[in-house]
Design a protein around this motif. Structure first.
Motif, mmCIF file in Angstrom:
data_model
loop_
_atom_site.group_PDB
_atom_site.id
_atom_site.type_symbol
_atom_site.label_atom_id
_atom_site.label_comp_id
_atom_site.label_asym_id
_atom_site.label_seq_id
_atom_site.Cartn_x
_atom_site.Cartn_y
_atom_site.Cartn_z
ATOM 1 N N SER A 125 -41.785 -0.644 -46.379
ATOM 2 C CA SER A 125 -42.768 -1.417 -47.139
ATOM 3 C C SER A 125 -44.036 -0.618 -47.401
ATOM 4 C CB SER A 125 -43.109 -2.703 -46.384
ATOM 5 O OG SER A 125 -43.649 -2.401 -45.096
ATOM 6 N N PHE A 126 -44.429 0.247 -46.472
ATOM 7 C CA PHE A 126 -45.682 0.976 -46.666
ATOM 8 C C PHE A 126 -45.577 2.003 -47.797
ATOM 9 C CE2 PHE A 126 -43.495 2.620 -42.827
ATOM 10 C CZ PHE A 126 -43.126 3.893 -43.266
ATOM 11 N N GLU A 127 -44.375 2.374 -48.188
ATOM 12 C CA GLU A 127 -44.219 3.276 -49.332
ATOM 13 C C GLU A 127 -44.507 2.573 -50.650
ATOM 14 O OE1 GLU A 127 -41.027 6.597 -47.888
ATOM 15 O OE2 GLU A 127 -40.193 4.754 -48.728
ATOM 16 N N ALA A 128 -44.417 1.251 -50.643
ATOM 17 C CA ALA A 128 -44.651 0.476 -51.862
ATOM 18 C C ALA A 128 -46.112 0.069 -52.018
ATOM 19 C CB ALA A 128 -43.781 -0.777 -51.843
ATOM 20 N N LEU A 129 -46.946 0.355 -51.020
ATOM 21 C CA LEU A 129 -48.315 -0.139 -51.006
ATOM 22 C C LEU A 129 -49.304 1.015 -51.044
ATOM 23 C CD1 LEU A 129 -47.733 -2.813 -48.205
ATOM 24 C CD2 LEU A 129 -47.879 -3.237 -50.668
ATOM 25 N N GLU A 130 -50.554 0.687 -51.226
ATOM 26 C CA GLU A 130 -51.606 1.685 -51.264
ATOM 27 C C GLU A 130 -52.786 1.198 -50.439
ATOM 28 O OE1 GLU A 130 -52.458 2.128 -55.390
ATOM 29 O OE2 GLU A 130 -50.720 3.411 -55.787
ATOM 30 N N GLY A 131 -53.621 2.141 -50.007
ATOM 31 C CA GLY A 131 -54.874 1.822 -49.353
ATOM 32 C C GLY A 131 -54.709 1.024 -48.069
ATOM 33 N N ARG A 132 -55.566 -0.005 -47.930
ATOM 34 C CA ARG A 132 -55.595 -0.792 -46.702
ATOM 35 C C ARG A 132 -54.279 -1.514 -46.476
ATOM 36 N NH1 ARG A 132 -57.244 -6.087 -45.233
ATOM 37 N NH2 ARG A 132 -58.081 -6.175 -43.085
ATOM 38 N N ALA A 133 -53.643 -1.999 -47.556
ATOM 39 C CA ALA A 133 -52.374 -2.714 -47.399
ATOM 40 C C ALA A 133 -51.301 -1.792 -46.810
ATOM 41 C CB ALA A 133 -51.920 -3.274 -48.743
ATOM 42 N N ALA A 134 -51.257 -0.548 -47.260
ATOM 43 C CA ALA A 134 -50.285 0.401 -46.719
ATOM 44 C C ALA A 134 -50.569 0.671 -45.244
ATOM 45 C CB ALA A 134 -50.318 1.701 -47.515
ATOM 46 N N GLY A 135 -51.846 0.779 -44.891
ATOM 47 C CA GLY A 135 -52.198 1.003 -43.490
ATOM 48 C C GLY A 135 -51.798 -0.160 -42.602
ATOM 49 N N LEU A 136 -52.009 -1.389 -43.084
ATOM 50 C CA LEU A 136 -51.618 -2.561 -42.303
ATOM 51 C C LEU A 136 -50.104 -2.629 -42.130
ATOM 52 C CD1 LEU A 136 -54.045 -5.235 -43.803
ATOM 53 C CD2 LEU A 136 -54.123 -4.246 -41.500
ATOM 54 N N ALA A 137 -49.353 -2.322 -43.207
ATOM 55 C CA ALA A 137 -47.897 -2.345 -43.120
ATOM 56 C C ALA A 137 -47.386 -1.300 -42.136
ATOM 57 C CB ALA A 137 -47.287 -2.120 -44.504
ATOM 58 N N THR A 138 -47.986 -0.126 -42.156
ATOM 59 C CA THR A 138 -47.587 0.926 -41.214
ATOM 60 C C THR A 138 -47.891 0.509 -39.787
ATOM 61 O OG1 THR A 138 -48.025 2.608 -42.902
ATOM 62 C CG2 THR A 138 -47.878 3.349 -40.626
ATOM 63 N N ALA A 139 -49.078 -0.065 -39.574
ATOM 64 C CA ALA A 139 -49.446 -0.503 -38.223
ATOM 65 C C ALA A 139 -48.472 -1.561 -37.711
ATOM 66 C CB ALA A 139 -50.877 -1.043 -38.223
ATOM 67 N N TRP A 140 -48.078 -2.512 -38.582
ATOM 68 C CA TRP A 140 -47.123 -3.527 -38.150
ATOM 69 C C TRP A 140 -45.784 -2.904 -37.779
ATOM 70 C CZ3 TRP A 140 -45.048 -7.364 -35.929
ATOM 71 C CH2 TRP A 140 -43.717 -7.678 -36.173
ATOM 72 N N GLU A 141 -45.293 -1.983 -38.609
ATOM 73 C CA GLU A 141 -43.987 -1.391 -38.324
ATOM 74 C C GLU A 141 -44.015 -0.612 -36.999
ATOM 75 O OE1 GLU A 141 -41.391 -2.260 -39.607
ATOM 76 O OE2 GLU A 141 -41.852 -2.983 -41.605
#
Length: 391
Positions: A125-141
């Motif tokens: 999911s973090f590959e589909a996002l940018e900025g803060r949203a990508a960081g949050l997705a990475t942190a969750w994973e």
């Protein structure tokens, strides 16, 4: 929909928690549950009732439960987690298989390791996002991996992307597979017949090369990059067809060069694959895309972007001709020009792609490997697993 408990002590019960319900994820789950039914398992699919997955999984022999979940996280997440928890308690599965980011989020929050859990990202999911949203997705994973008995990736490159993102997990890599009985080379005249049967191609002479892109009309699949490349390529009068529908459909139709055909969604892409001289998929990210495997199994050459799973899909000799960087219209245009100008090369690429795909990417092999993974995780703990779901 299920009206009673799916508990059956005589068979291993697998609960597939799924969102999204269309595209490649739906096809992977449908093929997987069909193979599991044939193998004597008891697959149950919990998913939103709209979309092709519920009907397809039911036809394949799975029990289907409605799980109302939106595609992206939002204010309804708490209710979605509670609904998943209730389904899991009723079903009492031996193993939970959560597909894609949203189901992986809700399912792991609902279970928290109390039932053997497989999470399959189907592209991160973090590959589909940018900025803060990508960081949050990475942190969750990174955090959610503790509640995954195994993270199942469909390519080694997808696994490596997870590791580079700092996810620490027990990994398994099992390539996507396709139904080789459905996707097979056409007969001598089938390609001509397939083209003649496709109404959008009325008036296109049979000698005109046909380039087909099969995929959801979305940012992920990169059709916008393909349209920019098509303007720059020396196509020699070839026609481009986009097969699919999605959130970018209106914008793509508005910006497409003259002569590009849009078919909308198709319940059976085989006629388009059989009619095509080349299938192109200019994705921005993937785990391992199905459309190129389906095309190669039919003997149709492919042109891909170098995203996760692409190199593992292609025979080694295809890489110089059939792989370009993502989001690079100039490189894609050059590759289109070269392939459309060399029919003999396309024929050879189709032949070698067909041989490797049919040897390596059989869905029955994929399903067998997934079953062995389930058995490894469940072991002798079925009674204890069922007790834990009731807590």
């Amino acid at each position: 929909m299920l009206q009673k408990s799916c508990t059956d002590e005589s068979r291993l019960t697998v609960l597939h928690l799924v969102q999204p319900v269309e595209g490649g994820v739906a096809r992977v789950v449908t093929d997987l549950v069909a193979a599991q039914v044939r193998a004597g398992l008891r697959p149950v699919v919990a998913c939103p009732p709209d979309g092709p997955l519920a009907a397809g999984a039911s036809t394949a022999g799975a029990r289907v439960w409605a799980w109302p979940a939106e595609r992206a996280p939002g204010p309804r997440l708490g209710r979605e987690v509670l609904a998943a928890r209730r389904l899991i308690r009723t079903c009492a599965p031996d193993v939970i298989h959560a597909h894609s980011a949203k189901a992986g989020l809700a399912g792991r929050l609902a279970v928290r390791g109390r039932v053997p859990t497989v999470f399959q990202p189907h592209a991160w999911s973090f590959e589909a996002l940018e900025g803060r949203a990508a960081g949050l997705a990475t942190a969750w994973e990174r955090f959610g991996a503790r509640w995954s008995d195994r993270i199942l990736c469909v390519s080694e490159s997808e696994r490596l992307a997870g590791q580079r993102a700092g996810i620490t997990a027990r990994w398994s890599v099992i390539h996507n597979g396709i139904d080789l009985g459905r996707f097979r080379p056409p007969g001598a005249d089938a390609a001509v017949a397939a083209r003649a049967s496709l109404a959008p191609l009325a008036g296109v002479p049979p000698e005109v090369p046909l380039v087909v892109c099969v995929g959801r009309l979305s940012r992920q699949k990169g059709q916008d990059v393909l349209l920019r490349a098509w303007r720059a390529a020396a196509t020699g009068g070839a026609r481009l067809v986009l097969v699919g529908e999605g959130p970018y459909g209106e914008e793509l139709r508005r910006t497409a060069p003259p002569g590009v055909l849009f078919t909308g969604a198709s319940t059976d892409v085989r006629p388009w694959i059989h009619a095509a001289d080349l299938l192109v998929l200019p994705s921005r990210w993937e785990g391992m895309a199905l459309a190129p495997l389906e095309a190669m199994a039919c003997g149709t050459p492919v042109l891909l972007t170098d995203v996760d799973g692409a190199r593992e899909s292609l025979p080694p000799g295809h890489l110089p001709h059939c792989l370009v960087p993502p989001e690079d219209p100039a490189a894609l245009a050059a590759a289109l020009t070269a392939l459309l100008g060399d029919p003999a090369l396309r024929t050879e690429l189709g032949r070698t792609g067909q041989s490797r795909t049919r040897a390596v990417f059989d869905v029955t092999r994929t399903a067998g490997a997934v079953l062995r993974l389930y058995e490894e995780l469940v072991g002798q703990s079925r009674p204890e697993t069922r007790k834990r779901t009731e807590r």
